[in-house]
Design an enzyme around this catalytic site. Structure first.
Site, PDB file in Angstrom:
ATOM      1  CG  ASP A  33     -42.318  12.777 -27.786  1.00 23.51           C
ATOM      2  OD1 ASP A  33     -43.554  12.648 -27.911  1.00 23.51           O
ATOM      3  OD2 ASP A  33     -41.540  11.816 -27.756  1.00 23.51           O
ATOM      4  CD1 TRP A  81     -43.359   6.595 -31.537  1.00 16.80           C
ATOM      5  CD2 TRP A  81     -41.612   5.335 -32.148  1.00 16.80           C
ATOM      6  NE1 TRP A  81     -43.060   5.767 -30.494  1.00 16.80           N
ATOM      7  CE2 TRP A  81     -41.999   4.987 -30.835  1.00 16.80           C
ATOM      8  CE3 TRP A  81     -40.545   4.662 -32.748  1.00 16.80           C
ATOM      9  CZ2 TRP A  81     -41.324   4.002 -30.108  1.00 16.80           C
ATOM     10  CZ3 TRP A  81     -39.892   3.689 -32.021  1.00 16.80           C
ATOM     11  CH2 TRP A  81     -40.281   3.374 -30.718  1.00 16.80           C
ATOM     12  CD  GLU A 110     -34.884   8.469 -27.038  1.00 17.99           C
ATOM     13  OE1 GLU A 110     -35.531   9.008 -26.104  1.00 17.99           O
ATOM     14  OE2 GLU A 110     -35.452   7.875 -27.965  1.00 17.99           O
ATOM     15  CE1 TYR A 111     -32.224  11.826 -28.220  1.00 18.88           C
ATOM     16  CE2 TYR A 111     -32.825  12.852 -26.124  1.00 18.88           C
ATOM     17  CZ  TYR A 111     -33.176  12.377 -27.387  1.00 18.88           C
ATOM     18  OH  TYR A 111     -34.483  12.466 -27.816  1.00 18.88           O
TER      19      TYR A 111
END
Length: 450
Positions: free
Chosen positions: A209, A354, A136-137
């Site tokens: 998110d 998740w 990421e990322y």
């Protein structure tokens, strides 16, 4: 009730769908009923389980993070003895001193080669079926812009090496997947989408998110669509926009997995306004088990909801809840159903969750059995019933066992008890009960009033 029964007819649609579930090695440190280890896994819940997280050492080799990772690998992969169809992958990535270890890995051909050799050896040694990349990322957070192209090289070389390993050693080819960004500016800076997509078995788009306590007003963690309140770049902070962008850049729909969060994000309200877009400053209190300010697991949410006011955001097809100065944007069974309908309509490859450890994995908190969210997701996606772990009596033959022998998959009436019905799937018989007061009607294959 009728709608839920109709889901049973979607069994064939699940044949090519993936339900990929992540678990984390830090969940073992949560207190009391929040502690999660591989022993808590239901081996028939998900098609794939991804273990997070391993790292990469200074020699470009995969290295465990926790003291007991390799013991936990054994426990996780032992479930394949119970369910031979289960696939397991190892997530590699994270950060070291705030920088992704992949920055060093991709820098030179020889460092990529060392990592790839290590990956194949490590995955085979510990009986994993594949590798999940978590960077990421590329091109962000200390990673130079050239890493966009270097990531393509890494993915291409990994794919080729996995093919060679399978051919040379006559083994099933290792799977390759990645966790990838959801926001358009990040996607464009990080990935050559059309070049990397062919090499992945599936791609986990991190469709959550989108909003959180870092913002000055309330916003939902994982909205399906944009809100009329959104402006500027925030009009793209939603699932529809993210997946559309991946598709526009050349990713095949069947490779993309939609992210389903078993957590919500919290805000601290600063006025009497409690709606979407209300003024806020920072997060609500940390949950007693996850102990991280800004988000709550679903099982912590279940403890919050009875005292809260719950609202639905029609534009975005997700719920939020408020109590006192706490504001929570989260997912429930209704929003999961909406997302599955959208996912199916857009012909995506399936879902990734998740995480396993933030659902009510033990059934302790939500009064809805173990894994209420993921079990609902599984049902909504049209997967067949899970095998029962309770052995049938050995003294007397079960008369129900032969009901479905030779019959096509589907729903059938029970002449002996109209309040129940049978579901046949690949010759197996499953007995279901109608809601109180209803009976099963063969004419509509549904439960309805007498």
């Amino acid at each position: 009730m009728i709608i839920s029964l109709l889901l049973c007819f979607c069994l064939s649609s699940a044949s090519s769908s993936k339900l990929v579930c992540h678990m984390t090695n830090w969940a073992q440190y949560r207190p009391s009923d929040g502690k999660f280890t591989p022993d808590n896994i239901d081996p028939f819940l998900c098609t794939h389980v991804i273990y997070a997280l391993a790292t990469i050492n200074s020699f470009n080799q995969i290295s465990p993070v926790e003291w007991n990772d390799e013991q936990q690998f054994v426990r996780l992969n032992s479930f394949k003895n119970v369910n031979p169809d289960l696939k397991t992958l190892l997530t590699v990535g994270g950060t070291v001193n705030g920088i992704s270890p992949f920055v060093a890995v991709v820098a030179k051909p020889e460092s990529r080669a060392a990592f790839i050799k290590s990956a194949i050896s490590y995955l085979r040694t510990h009986n994993f079926d594949g590798l999940n990349l978590a960077w990421e990322y590329p091109g962000h957070n200390g990673s130079p812009q050239d890493d966009k192209e270097r990531f393509t090289l890494l993915v291409t070389e990994l794919s080729t090496a996995f093919e060679d390993d399978a051919r040379d050693n006559r083994r099933t080819q290792l799977l390759l997947s990645a966790n990838v960004a959801a926001l358009a500016p990040t996607i464009e800076r990080a990935y050559e989408v059309d070049k990397i997509s062919p090499h992945f078995d599936f791609i986990n788009v991190l469709t959550y998110d989108y909003h959180g306590s870092w913002e000055p007003v309330t916003g939902h963690n994982s909205p399906l669509h944009r809100s009329s309140l959104d402006s500027g770049s925030h009009i793209h902070h939603n699932i529809n926009s993210s997946i559309s962008h991946w598709l526009d850049l050349g990713a095949p729909a069947e490779k993309l997995l939609l992210g389903f969060p078993t957590f919500g994000r919290t805000f601290r309200l600063t006025s009497g306004i409690t709606s979407l877009g209300a003024p806020a400053n920072g997060p609500a209190d940390a949950g007693p088990y996850t102990r991280t300010a800004g988000f709550w697991s679903y099982y912590e949410i279940c403890d919050f909801l009875p005292s809260a006011t719950v609202e639905w955001i029609p534009e975005q097809e997700v719920p939020y809840a408020t109590y006192a100065s706490s504001w929570l944007g989260y997912d429930d069974k209704r929003s999961f159903s909406s997302k599955v309908q959208w996912m199916t309509a857009n012909h995506l490859g399936g879902a990734h969750v998740w995480t396993l450890d933030m659902d009510d994995f033990s059934g302790t908190f939500c009064s809805a059995g173990a894994y209420p969210l993921i079990n609902h997701l599984r049902l909504s996606m049209g997967f067949p019933p899970k095998p029962t772990t309770t052995p049938a009596p050995t003294t007397t033959k079960d008369p129900l066992a032969d009901i479905c022998r030779g019959r096509p998959d589907g729903l059938y009436e029970n002449p002996a008890d109209k309040t129940t019905y049978f579901q046949c799937h690949v010759g197996n018989t499953y007995l279901h009960h109608c809601q109180s007061g209803l009976i099963f009607w063969d004419s509509c294959k549904c439960c309805d009033w007498p």
